[in-house]
Scaffold this motif. Sequence first.
Motif, PDB file in Angstrom:
ATOM      1  N   LEU A 282       0.824  -1.210   0.000  1.00 21.73           N
ATOM      2  CA  LEU A 282       0.000   0.000   0.000  1.00 21.73           C
ATOM      3  C   LEU A 282       0.855   1.256   0.000  1.00 21.73           C
ATOM      4  N   LEU A 283       1.931   1.269   0.781  1.00 20.46           N
ATOM      5  CA  LEU A 283       2.791   2.440   0.844  1.00 20.46           C
ATOM      6  C   LEU A 283       3.541   2.656  -0.471  1.00 20.46           C
TER       7      LEU A 283
ATOM      8  N   PHE B 185       4.087   5.979  -5.402  1.00 18.28           N
ATOM      9  CA  PHE B 185       4.020   6.164  -6.854  1.00 18.28           C
ATOM     10  C   PHE B 185       2.922   7.155  -7.235  1.00 18.28           C
ATOM     11  N   ARG B 186       1.776   7.049  -6.573  1.00 17.67           N
ATOM     12  CA  ARG B 186       0.680   7.936  -6.908  1.00 17.67           C
ATOM     13  C   ARG B 186       0.986   9.382  -6.491  1.00 17.67           C
ATOM     14  N   CYS B 187       1.642   9.583  -5.357  1.00 15.83           N
ATOM     15  CA  CYS B 187       2.010  10.939  -4.947  1.00 15.83           C
ATOM     16  C   CYS B 187       2.955  11.572  -5.963  1.00 15.83           C
TER      17      CYS B 187
ATOM     18  N   LEU C  50      11.681  15.882  -2.585  1.00 16.41           N
ATOM     19  CA  LEU C  50      11.535  15.985  -1.141  1.00 16.41           C
ATOM     20  C   LEU C  50      10.388  15.109  -0.636  1.00 16.41           C
ATOM     21  N   VAL C  51       9.298  15.047  -1.380  1.00 16.12           N
ATOM     22  CA  VAL C  51       8.182  14.183  -0.984  1.00 16.12           C
ATOM     23  C   VAL C  51       8.601  12.708  -1.027  1.00 16.12           C
TER      24      VAL C  51
ATOM     25  N   VAL D 291      10.549   7.732   1.925  1.00 13.71           N
ATOM     26  CA  VAL D 291      11.581   6.712   2.149  1.00 13.71           C
ATOM     27  C   VAL D 291      12.174   6.833   3.549  1.00 13.71           C
ATOM     28  N   ARG D 292      12.372   8.072   4.018  1.00 16.67           N
ATOM     29  CA  ARG D 292      12.968   8.280   5.339  1.00 16.67           C
ATOM     30  C   ARG D 292      12.014   7.881   6.459  1.00 16.67           C
ATOM     31  N   LEU D 293      10.779   8.335   6.364  1.00 15.29           N
ATOM     32  CA  LEU D 293       9.831   8.103   7.441  1.00 15.29           C
ATOM     33  C   LEU D 293       9.223   6.706   7.404  1.00 15.29           C
ATOM     34  N   LEU D 294       9.061   6.165   6.200  1.00 14.96           N
ATOM     35  CA  LEU D 294       8.385   4.881   6.065  1.00 14.96           C
ATOM     36  C   LEU D 294       9.259   3.866   5.348  1.00 14.96           C
ATOM     37  N   GLY D 295      10.573   4.049   5.405  1.00  9.78           N
ATOM     38  CA  GLY D 295      11.473   3.187   4.638  1.00  9.78           C
ATOM     39  C   GLY D 295      11.347   1.728   4.986  1.00  9.78           C
ATOM     40  N   ALA D 296      11.257   1.410   6.275  1.00  6.08           N
ATOM     41  CA  ALA D 296      11.182   0.013   6.681  1.00  6.08           C
ATOM     42  C   ALA D 296       9.911  -0.639   6.166  1.00  6.08           C
ATOM     43  N   ASP D 297       8.810   0.094   6.166  1.00  5.50           N
ATOM     44  CA  ASP D 297       7.564  -0.472   5.675  1.00  5.50           C
ATOM     45  C   ASP D 297       7.536  -0.560   4.155  1.00  5.50           C
TER      46      ASP D 297
END
Length: 323
Positions: free
Chosen positions: A225-226, A231-233, A286-287, A292-298
């Motif tokens: 989902l992430l 990709f959509r963002c 930046l987005v 990647v920084r905030l949700l990289g593990a997921d």
Amino acid sequence: MADTKIPPGPGAEGSGRVAALLVSPTLLVLSIVVLYPTIMALQQSLYGTKGLDPKTGFISDTEPFVGLKNYADIFGAAGDRFWNAFWNTTFFTVVTVGLETVIGVAMALIMHKAFSGRGLIRASILIPWAVPTAISGLLWRWIFNSNGIANALIGHQVLWTTEGFHAKVAVVIAEVWKTSPFIGLLVLAGLQVIGKEVYEAARLDGAAAPRQFWHITLPLVKPALLVAMLFRCMDALRMFDLPYILVGAQKDSVETLSMLAQSEASNVRFGPASAYSVLLFLYVFLVALAFVRLLGADLVGDAGDSGSGRRKPLLRRRTEVTA
């Protein structure tokens, strides 16, 4: 007993060289189609437009070097138009991706169920995503015509393709209709790797369907989902063709950063157009970096996860048994 680490074998270095060799064509193509145009746009943004040189009073046949003047004008004299396009771009990204996520997950859950005609439903859901954006824009322009289907359904005369908030609504509806299947397909792929025994164990424990969704389905499908949302963002931040065809150019209600850059380029102002493009590139970068920084593990998932739950590495489980 402590975990045992296996040193890399003698073929690890050779495998690394083979991997680098296999990836090099892709990196070469990306350098040609992404890196080189980005560098050229950055260089072009430092030049002005041809015409009367205010310093000499002569007509210049070449583009004069102006340094950061184009960027200063964007945040100065042309600031109102830039910030309007910036907020339009942000609005479309947040609203469309949010709605597409909800609708896409619902689509995936429906397509994942076993029922008669499931293959036909999956194929029909693909149709909006397969339609070219230009054709989709013309289709929705006909629907949102003053005498179109949309006004006939609501019973009011709304000029959807003119200035106003209703123009934003028209773009959002058309964009969500087209791209929700993309998120639905990626989430469906994530659902299909979840083992049925997980849900069977949850039912035996008395977990109802909503609880199974929040505590089993959503966490296990989160990596897919992430990735779909990322990709959509990135795609929504570059939105151009749908509002351009559906509503039109130079409409303050729907003008995005891509449309603003195209408007400058069409007026042979390639320096300012390149400056807008560079700023849009930085915004998208930046987005993506924040994702990647905030949700990289997921985003990449966990190597120890599987559809039947979290599993420990094989070597660790063996050493714990022998301990």
